[in-house]
Design a protein around this motif. Structure first.
Motif, short mmCIF file in Angstrom:
data_model
loop_
_atom_site.label_atom_id
_atom_site.label_comp_id
_atom_site.label_asym_id
_atom_site.label_seq_id
_atom_site.Cartn_x
_atom_site.Cartn_y
_atom_site.Cartn_z
N ARG A 150 0.84 -1.20 0.00
CA ARG A 150 0.00 0.00 0.00
C ARG A 150 0.88 1.25 0.00
O ARG A 150 0.54 2.25 -0.64
CB ARG A 150 -0.91 -0.02 1.24
CG ARG A 150 -1.87 1.16 1.32
CD ARG A 150 -2.88 1.13 0.18
NE ARG A 150 -3.74 2.31 0.21
CZ ARG A 150 -3.42 3.48 -0.33
NH1 ARG A 150 -2.26 3.62 -0.93
NH2 ARG A 150 -4.27 4.50 -0.29
N PHE A 151 2.01 1.19 0.69
CA PHE A 151 2.95 2.30 0.70
C PHE A 151 3.48 2.56 -0.70
O PHE A 151 3.62 3.72 -1.13
CB PHE A 151 4.11 1.99 1.65
CG PHE A 151 5.23 2.98 1.55
CD1 PHE A 151 5.22 4.15 2.29
CD2 PHE A 151 6.31 2.75 0.71
CE1 PHE A 151 6.25 5.07 2.20
CE2 PHE A 151 7.34 3.66 0.61
CZ PHE A 151 7.31 4.82 1.36
N LYS A 152 3.80 1.49 -1.43
CA LYS A 152 4.34 1.64 -2.79
C LYS A 152 3.36 2.39 -3.69
O LYS A 152 3.76 3.21 -4.51
CB LYS A 152 4.66 0.26 -3.39
CG LYS A 152 5.87 -0.42 -2.78
CD LYS A 152 6.07 -1.79 -3.42
CE LYS A 152 7.29 -2.50 -2.82
NZ LYS A 152 7.47 -3.86 -3.40
N LEU A 153 2.09 2.09 -3.53
CA LEU A 153 1.07 2.78 -4.32
C LEU A 153 1.03 4.27 -3.96
O LEU A 153 0.95 5.13 -4.85
CB LEU A 153 -0.30 2.14 -4.08
CG LEU A 153 -1.49 2.80 -4.81
CD1 LEU A 153 -1.29 2.77 -6.31
CD2 LEU A 153 -2.79 2.08 -4.43
N ALA A 154 1.13 4.56 -2.68
CA ALA A 154 1.09 5.96 -2.23
C ALA A 154 2.29 6.75 -2.75
O ALA A 154 2.13 7.87 -3.24
CB ALA A 154 1.03 6.01 -0.71
N ILE A 155 3.46 6.16 -2.64
CA ILE A 155 4.66 6.87 -3.09
C ILE A 155 4.66 7.02 -4.61
O ILE A 155 5.16 8.01 -5.16
CB ILE A 155 5.95 6.18 -2.59
CG1 ILE A 155 7.13 7.15 -2.62
CG2 ILE A 155 6.27 4.94 -3.39
CD1 ILE A 155 7.06 8.25 -1.62
N LYS A 156 4.08 6.06 -5.30
CA LYS A 156 3.97 6.15 -6.76
C LYS A 156 3.08 7.33 -7.15
O LYS A 156 3.41 8.12 -8.05
CB LYS A 156 3.40 4.84 -7.33
CG LYS A 156 3.24 4.82 -8.85
CD LYS A 156 2.78 3.43 -9.31
CE LYS A 156 2.67 3.35 -10.82
NZ LYS A 156 1.56 4.16 -11.35
N ARG A 157 1.95 7.46 -6.48
CA ARG A 157 1.05 8.58 -6.76
C ARG A 157 1.73 9.92 -6.49
O ARG A 157 1.62 10.86 -7.27
CB ARG A 157 -0.21 8.46 -5.91
CG ARG A 157 -1.15 7.35 -6.35
CD ARG A 157 -2.31 7.20 -5.36
NE ARG A 157 -3.26 6.19 -5.81
CZ ARG A 157 -4.23 5.69 -5.06
NH1 ARG A 157 -4.36 6.10 -3.81
NH2 ARG A 157 -5.06 4.79 -5.55
N ALA A 158 2.44 9.97 -5.38
CA ALA A 158 3.09 11.23 -5.00
C ALA A 158 4.19 11.63 -5.99
O ALA A 158 4.24 12.78 -6.45
CB ALA A 158 3.68 11.11 -3.59
N THR A 159 5.05 10.68 -6.33
CA THR A 159 6.15 11.01 -7.23
C THR A 159 5.65 11.37 -8.63
O THR A 159 6.20 12.25 -9.29
CB THR A 159 7.16 9.85 -7.33
OG1 THR A 159 6.47 8.64 -7.68
CG2 THR A 159 7.87 9.63 -6.00
#
Length: 248
Positions: free
Chosen positions: A106-115
Motif C-alpha cells: 500500500r505504501f508503494k502505491l502511495a509513493i507512486k502517486r506522490a512522485t
C-alpha cells in the motif's frame, strides 16, 4: 529529480518503518523527522520539503492543525490508524491516505502517486520556462492572467475571457460564467493579449473575436459589436478600420 521528504509521526516505530520503506527510492531524500506537531510546523517552513508523511493523531497539534499552521504547502501522504479521517484528509488535497499498521504494498502505491504528481508539476514548470526562454511568438503573449474574485487571487485562462472593460485604474474581465477584476489598466493588459484574438473596439473596451456574434451598422455609419453573451459595444471611429480588417 530529488524529492525532499519530512516524516512526522509521534511513534518512533512508524517513523523507522517509513524510512525503511523509502530505501528503494533514491529520488526521495528524508531531510528530517518530527514527533510533535509544533516541531513539524517549524521544520516544514524551514526546510520546505516537497513531500511529507503526516500522522493525523499526535499530542498537542494533530496533523490537520499542522497543515493549518504552515506557510509552505508540501504534498501530503497521511498515515493513521483511523480511517474516519479519510474524507477530511482528501479535503486538504492529500495525495494519499495510508492506514496503520503500514503495509509495504500500500505504501508503494502511495509513493507512486506522490512522485508522479510531483514530476508532472516539475515538467509543467520546465516547459513553461523553456517557452519563455525560447523567445518564440507563443511566449510573447500571456496564456493566463492573475485576477481578483472576492478575497481570492485567481489564475484565469486568457482564452476564456469574452471581453474586457476599463473601470477607472482597474479592468473588469468577463468570461462566459463570471466576472473578475484586474488591478492593471486596460492598456497594460492589451499588451499581454494576442492581437489576432483580442481587439480593441473602444478606448475602454477589448473583445475576444472568438466570442463575437455579429457586427451591426448603426444609423450614423458607426458600428456596434454584439457578443455571444448578449453584450453589445459601440466601435469608436479610431478602431473601426481595424475591426473591419479583422473580420473581412
Amino acid at each position: 529529480m530529488k524529492i525532499d521528504c519530512l516524516i512526522i509521526d509521534d511513534e518512533k516505530l512508524a517513523r523507522d518503518l517509513l524510512v525503511e520503506f523509502l530505501e528503494p527510492y533514491p529520488e526521495v531524500e528524508v531531510v528530517g523527522q518530527c514527533s510533535k506537531g509544533k516541531d513539524a510546523v517549524e521544520k516544514i517552513d524551514k526546510l520546505k520539503p516537497k513531500l511529507i508523511f503526516l500522522d493525523v493523531q499526535m499530542p498537542g497539534m494533530d496533523g490537520f492543525d499542522v497543515l493549518e499552521a504552515i506557510t509552505h504547502k508540501p504534498y501530503v501522504i497521511f498515515t493513521t490508524a483511523y480511517d474516519q479521517y479519510a474524507i477530511q484528509a482528501f479535503d486538504k488535497n492529500a495525495v494519499d491516505y495510508v492506514l496503520k499498521p503500514l503495509d509495504e504494498e500500500r505504501f508503494k502505491l502511495a509513493i507512486k502517486r506522490a512522485t508522479e504528481r510531483i514530476k508532472a508539476e516539475q515538467t509543467n514548470v520546465e516547459d513553461l520556462l523553456m517557452n519563455i526562454k525560447s523567445g518564440g511568438e507563443e511566449s510573447k503573449y500571456s496564456s493566463h492572467l492573475f485576477v481578483q474574485k472576492s478575497e481570492k487571487l485567481l489564475n484565469l485562462e486568457v482564452k476564456d475571457i469574452v471581453h474586457l472593460e476599463a473601470s477607472g485604474d482597474y479592468t473588469i474581465l468577463t468570461t462566459k460564467n463570471d466576472q473578475y477584476l484586474s488591478s492593471s489598466g486596460i492598456g497594460k493588459l492589451e499588451e499581454k493579449l494576442n492581437p489576432d484574438v483580442f481587439i480593441r473596439v473602444h478606448r475602454s473596451t477589448i473583445i475576444n473575436l472568438n466570442y463575437l456574434k455579429e457586427i451591426e451598422k448603426h444609423f450614423n455609419g458607426g458600428l456596434i459589436v454584439k457578443m455571444e453573451n448578449g453584450k453589445s459595444f459601440p466601435v469608436s471611429r479610431t478602431y473601426a478600420k481595424q475591426i473591419r480588417k479583422k473580420v473581412v
